[in-house]
Write a protein that holds these residues in place. Structure first.
Motif, PDB file in Angstrom:
ATOM      1  N   GLY A  61      -6.502   3.958 -14.427  1.00  0.00           N
ATOM      2  CA  GLY A  61      -7.487   2.890 -14.295  1.00  0.00           C
ATOM      3  C   GLY A  61      -7.800   2.552 -12.854  1.00  0.00           C
ATOM      4  O   GLY A  61      -8.396   1.502 -12.573  1.00  0.00           O
ATOM      5  N   GLY A  62      -7.435   3.424 -11.909  1.00  0.00           N
ATOM      6  CA  GLY A  62      -7.700   3.159 -10.502  1.00  0.00           C
ATOM      7  C   GLY A  62      -9.192   3.102 -10.198  1.00  0.00           C
ATOM      8  O   GLY A  62      -9.985   3.884 -10.736  1.00  0.00           O
ATOM      9  N   ILE A  63      -9.584   2.197  -9.296  1.00  0.00           N
ATOM     10  CA  ILE A  63     -11.001   2.020  -8.991  1.00  0.00           C
ATOM     11  C   ILE A  63     -11.451   2.865  -7.802  1.00  0.00           C
ATOM     12  O   ILE A  63     -12.643   2.905  -7.486  1.00  0.00           O
ATOM     13  N   ASN A  64     -10.521   3.500  -7.128  1.00  0.00           N
ATOM     14  CA  ASN A  64     -10.879   4.259  -5.927  1.00  0.00           C
ATOM     15  C   ASN A  64     -10.677   5.765  -6.111  1.00  0.00           C
ATOM     16  O   ASN A  64     -10.506   6.504  -5.134  1.00  0.00           O
TER      17      ASN A  64
ATOM     18  N   GLY B  86       4.015  -3.421 -10.108  1.00  0.00           N
ATOM     19  CA  GLY B  86       4.942  -4.007  -9.144  1.00  0.00           C
ATOM     20  C   GLY B  86       5.717  -5.192  -9.662  1.00  0.00           C
ATOM     21  O   GLY B  86       6.374  -5.892  -8.891  1.00  0.00           O
ATOM     22  N   GLU B  87       5.682  -5.452 -10.960  1.00  0.00           N
ATOM     23  CA  GLU B  87       6.318  -6.635 -11.528  1.00  0.00           C
ATOM     24  C   GLU B  87       7.327  -6.237 -12.599  1.00  0.00           C
ATOM     25  O   GLU B  87       7.254  -5.160 -13.184  1.00  0.00           O
ATOM     26  N   GLY B  88       8.249  -7.158 -12.858  1.00  0.00           N
ATOM     27  CA  GLY B  88       9.214  -6.951 -13.934  1.00  0.00           C
ATOM     28  C   GLY B  88      10.290  -5.934 -13.585  1.00  0.00           C
ATOM     29  O   GLY B  88      10.473  -5.563 -12.419  1.00  0.00           O
TER      30      GLY B  88
ATOM     31  N   SER C 270       0.577   1.802  -4.798  1.00  0.00           N
ATOM     32  CA  SER C 270       1.718   1.708  -3.876  1.00  0.00           C
ATOM     33  C   SER C 270       2.724   0.662  -4.326  1.00  0.00           C
ATOM     34  O   SER C 270       3.936   0.822  -4.150  1.00  0.00           O
ATOM     35  N   VAL C 271       2.236  -0.427  -4.935  1.00  0.00           N
ATOM     36  CA  VAL C 271       3.142  -1.489  -5.359  1.00  0.00           C
ATOM     37  C   VAL C 271       4.059  -1.022  -6.487  1.00  0.00           C
ATOM     38  O   VAL C 271       5.158  -1.565  -6.664  1.00  0.00           O
ATOM     39  N   GLU C 272       3.651  -0.006  -7.219  1.00  0.00           N
ATOM     40  CA  GLU C 272       4.439   0.458  -8.357  1.00  0.00           C
ATOM     41  C   GLU C 272       5.587   1.365  -7.950  1.00  0.00           C
ATOM     42  O   GLU C 272       6.545   1.547  -8.709  1.00  0.00           O
TER      43      GLU C 272
ATOM     44  N   ALA D 285      -6.486  -2.953  -8.217  1.00  0.00           N
ATOM     45  CA  ALA D 285      -6.548  -1.761  -9.065  1.00  0.00           C
ATOM     46  C   ALA D 285      -6.621  -0.462  -8.266  1.00  0.00           C
ATOM     47  O   ALA D 285      -6.892   0.595  -8.844  1.00  0.00           O
ATOM     48  N   GLU D 286      -6.402  -0.503  -6.961  1.00  0.00           N
ATOM     49  CA  GLU D 286      -6.436   0.718  -6.164  1.00  0.00           C
ATOM     50  C   GLU D 286      -5.134   1.498  -6.311  1.00  0.00           C
ATOM     51  O   GLU D 286      -4.056   0.915  -6.369  1.00  0.00           O
TER      52      GLU D 286
END
Length: 813
Positions: free
Chosen positions: A81-84, A104-106, A128-130, A143-144
């Protein structure tokens, strides 16, 4: 503190055969404690570089697309689902089995093949956050996904290889190097490793200025607070991202890359242990001055804190006022800004105590202040300057130095010590050759000369700021580099003649057991300092109370002279959750010998005594019951802990006590403490809102433990003992102690009244004014027969008549 092993290798070529476990062991045994060593690449297992070959719209979701992706020798379809996204883009692909965090959460999750809206998807294209790289690859929008097209890494390359994440990160225990300011950078640790393994250390060559001072100058008004300050003015710089390699190293050791100008200063600090700072030159009015702040001067820091400065704060100023809190943090107005094109680089040395005091005062400890407060040598400035100028030249080839100023008012002097070799041998337990000692000490920067039995040692500047100052420090240096594990253990010959009976320690143990187990109280532990408002309310002032030279906070500057202020704080905290509780603490208290006349004022250390204090908190509607509970606990303490009994009298009211409900506690005629109801005014001042609180504090050093148990044996009664309750009216002033003595007397064995016990006390409408109704339980029996009811009644009547005659008691009608 975190260290990058690959960064350390810039300064020392470690053996290729040296594994992480051995390096961690050697460093722990000889220098600092390595708490852990992480192979950074392990975080990114099964995460690779992928290349998007084509993109198709998902048939069942508007925001999802199907990416045909080369993952190294094979292609896979991945729903994303990335927008870039774009064709030819290099992306971060988590294969099945990789561990990531959704958005990046949980908690981390394990990636599996999945069907998304009816389409099979292999793995995941990650943001990157993931994968924990958001500081290195910050996204402009949520969503990048990560764009790795700038990296020369073919599809299928492990992300750890592509992004230079194959590194060992050492976690160092900060406490193990508190006295080692030379180790707060990679270069200092490299020096230690070079000495441990006998390897050469690469030097950082000094910077030679090519520009005269011109109109650029620096003034130091407080030369004690700032013995050295170098300022370099540079034109032709700009705010841009630092090279990835620099950002990567800064990120690995726990800091966040910001921009090239800021990253250079952080990189130099992490490399050398010497903090630096950069100002926006266009926002500096006039010249730089290092001085003490004027009382009440204002300064806004980079983190948004607005400070009202004190007169002993060291500040960096320009013609308009403070621009930075020296050694702690820069100001918001004059540090690096988005349009900065000219900078003034600060490389300075500040006095350690002042920096620590200022950082604690404003609760603003930083990476810089943590290093300055360890006492950095003035010569470290040269190392930091050299590395800084090298990096500025590499990142900004068009940069020009337009001003240079080096103000040096004092230098760190090399400490010199003489050590007897015989003394060294006796302390170490073995003889180490002069050649080995010289080789080891030279590798650490020490100069040594041997003359007969004497070894003359000249300490390097980076160890001369308080770390190495006595000959025992030299012994430690020799021993640690020789290797503690290389000293042969020697058996100690001793004789055990018998156990030592420490009566005072045993007594404290029994008191704690009595209060915790028999009385149901909870033991608490508090800090040895007191909060100023609470201490003032409870103690009534600070006469004879010692102040800490470096308090943990401005409101906690006094060391406890009594346990009661901290007990009151504990009551306040527990009042939020409980309406009935009891707590106690046994600990040291401290007093100024020059103030307290009973202590020996010739001693340099403060008087230290052990006390025990406690609190009984309950409803304010039952103060009588609370008083009896507290008095009963203290009164029975001596019985259950085998010590001299307490006496209770009213002689000197504690300042914190209620006007009526209070008692002093005595042992053998000497006052050892107090027990009282906390006065309402004091309770409100410390924060107790709704509960009544009975406090006590006793000096355990004044208690007298018995040398043996004093319990006596008593036979069980052969014939029954009858309990007989009588209720009588007494004058309000009559004490239970008087009633008990009148009933029982001297406990004659022939008396039928064997014991008496208090049941209750009543005040109400049925009781006349000035009177109270007391119920007494009589224990009536004989040692040689079972009493008849007539005998029991006759005995009870005689007790009642005696109370009427002696104390004026009346039967309730």
């Amino acid at each position: 503190m975190k260290l990058s092993l690959s960064w350390i290798k810039d300064y020392v070529d470690l053996p290729s055969t040296l594994d992480t476990k051995q390096l961690s062991y050697d460093l722990t045994m000889r220098t600092v404690e390595v708490e852990g060593a992480e192979n950074l690449a392990d975080r990114f297992e099964n995460i690779i570089v992928g290349k998007i070959l084509s993109i198709a719209q998902h048939p069942n979701a508007d925001k999802l697309r199907i990416c045909t992706t080369d993952i190294g020798g094979e292609t896979k379809e991945i729903v994303c689902g990335g927008i870039n996204l774009y064709e030819g883009m290099k992306v971060c692909v988590s294969k099945p089995g990789a561990i990531v965090k959704w958005h990046g959460e949980g908690e981390p999750v394990v990636i599996k093949n999945a069907k998304l809206r009816g389409v099979e998807s292999y793995g995941m294209i990650c943001a990157s956050v993931e994968v924990g790289l958001v500081d290195l690859f910050p996204a402009k929008e949520e969503a990048e996904v990560m764009d790795l097209s700038a990296f020369d890494a073919p599809a299928g390359t492990p992300i750890a290889d592509a992004l230079d994440l194959n590194d060992i990160i050492l976690e160092i225990d900060n406490k193990s190097m508190t006295n080692r300011p030379d180790l707060w950078g990679h270069y200092g640790i490299a020096r230690e490793l070079a000495a441990i393994y006998g390897l050469p250390l690469k030097k950082i060559e000094n910077y030679v200025p090519t520009c005269a001072e011109n109109d650029f100058t620096v003034e130091i008004t407080d030369t004690k607070g700032c013995p050295r300050y170098i300022g370099v003015r540079m034109d032709g710089v700009s705010v841009k991202p630092a090279p990835y390699a620099m950002q990567n190293r800064i990120w690995k050791v726990g800091m966040r890359p910001i921009n090239a100008l800021v990253d250079i200063t952080n990189y130099v600090m992490l490399a050398t242990g010497q903090p630096t700072h950069a100002f926006d030159c266009d926002n500096i009015s006039g010249h730089i001055n290092v001085r003490r702040a004027a009382e009440g001067e204002k300064l806004e820091l980079l983190n948004g804190k607005n400070l009202s400065l004190k007169s002993d704060d060291l500040v960096i100023t320009d013609a308009e006022g403070p621009v930075a809190l020296a050694g702690v943090m820069g100001g918001a107005k004059d540090s690096i800004l988005p349009k900065t094109e000219k900078v003034i680089l600060e490389v300075a040395n500040f006095e350690s105590r002042g920096i620590r005091k200022t950082a604690l005062r404003y609760d603003n400890r930083t990476e810089a202040s943590s290093r300055y407060e360890k006492a950095v040598d003035t010569q470290r400035v040269d190392q930091a300057l050299a590395l800084s100028m090298k990096l500025f030249s590499e990142l900004y080839p068009e940069m020009k130095v337009t001003g240079f100023c080096d103000r040096k008012y004092s230098e760190t002097q090399r400490c010199e010590l003489d050590v007897s070799l015989d003394w060294l041998e006796r302390r170490l337990g073995k003889r180490i050759s002069n050649e080995d000692i010289k080789r080891q000490m030279t590798s650490l920067g020490f100069d040594t000369e041997f003359t007969g039995d004497n070894m003359h040692v000249v300490v390097p500047t980076w160890r001369s700021t308080g770390d190495v100052s006595i000959k025992a420090d030299i012994m430690e240096e020799v021993a640690r580099l020789y290797g503690y594990e290389n000293f042969e253990p020697t058996s100690i010959t001793t004789t055990f003649e018998g156990a030592i009976n420490q009566l005072d320690k045993d007594l404290v143990r029994r008191i704690k057991e009595y209060l915790s187990i028999r009385c149901g109280m909870q033991e608490v532990f508090t800090y040895p300092w007191m909060e100023t408002p609470t201490a003032e309310a409870v103690l009534g002032g600070f006469d004879g109370v010692l102040a800490l030279a470096t308090p943990p906070s401005p409101e906690e500057k006094y060391i406890r002279s009594s346990l009661l202020p901290n007990i009151c704080d504990a009551v306040v905290k527990n009042e939020r959750y409980y309406t009935d509780f009891a707590i106690y603490e046994e600990a040291q208290v401290f007093a100024d010998r020059n103030y307290v006349s009973k202590y020996d004022a010739s001693e340099l250390l403060p008087e230290q005594r052990r006390c025990i204090a406690g609190a009984f908190a309950g409803s304010s509607n039952d103060i009588t019951g609370l008083f009896r509970k507290a008095k009963g606990v203290i009164e029975n303490m001596s019985r259950y802990t085998h010590m001299t009994g307490f006496e209770f009298r009213k002689e000197e009211k504690p300042v914190w006590a209620d006007d009526t409900v209070w008692l002093n506690v005595f042992v053998d005629g000497k006052k050892i403490g107090d027990m009282a109801l906390l006065a309402r005014k004091t309770a409100m001042a410390v924060g107790v809102r709704n509960l009544a609180v009975m406090l006590f504090e006793l000096d355990t050093d004044e208690m007298n433990p018995f040398t043996s148990r004093t319990n006596g044996f008593e036979h069980l009664k052969e014939y029954p003992v009858v309990e007989y309750d009588v209720s009588l009216l007494f004058d309000s002033a009559v004490k239970w102690e008087t009633i008990y003595t009148t009933v029982v007397g001297k406990k004659n064995p022939d008396s039928l009244v064997k014991e008496a016990a208090f049941v209750d006390e009543y005040h109400g409408k049925q009781v006349p004014a000035g009177k109270k109704s007391v119920t007494v339980k009589l224990y009536i029996g004989a040692d040689d027969r079972t009493l008849k009811s007539e005998e029991i009644e006759k005995c009870a009547d005689s007790v009642i008549r005696k109370l009427e005659k002696v104390l004026g008691a009346e039967m309730r009608r």
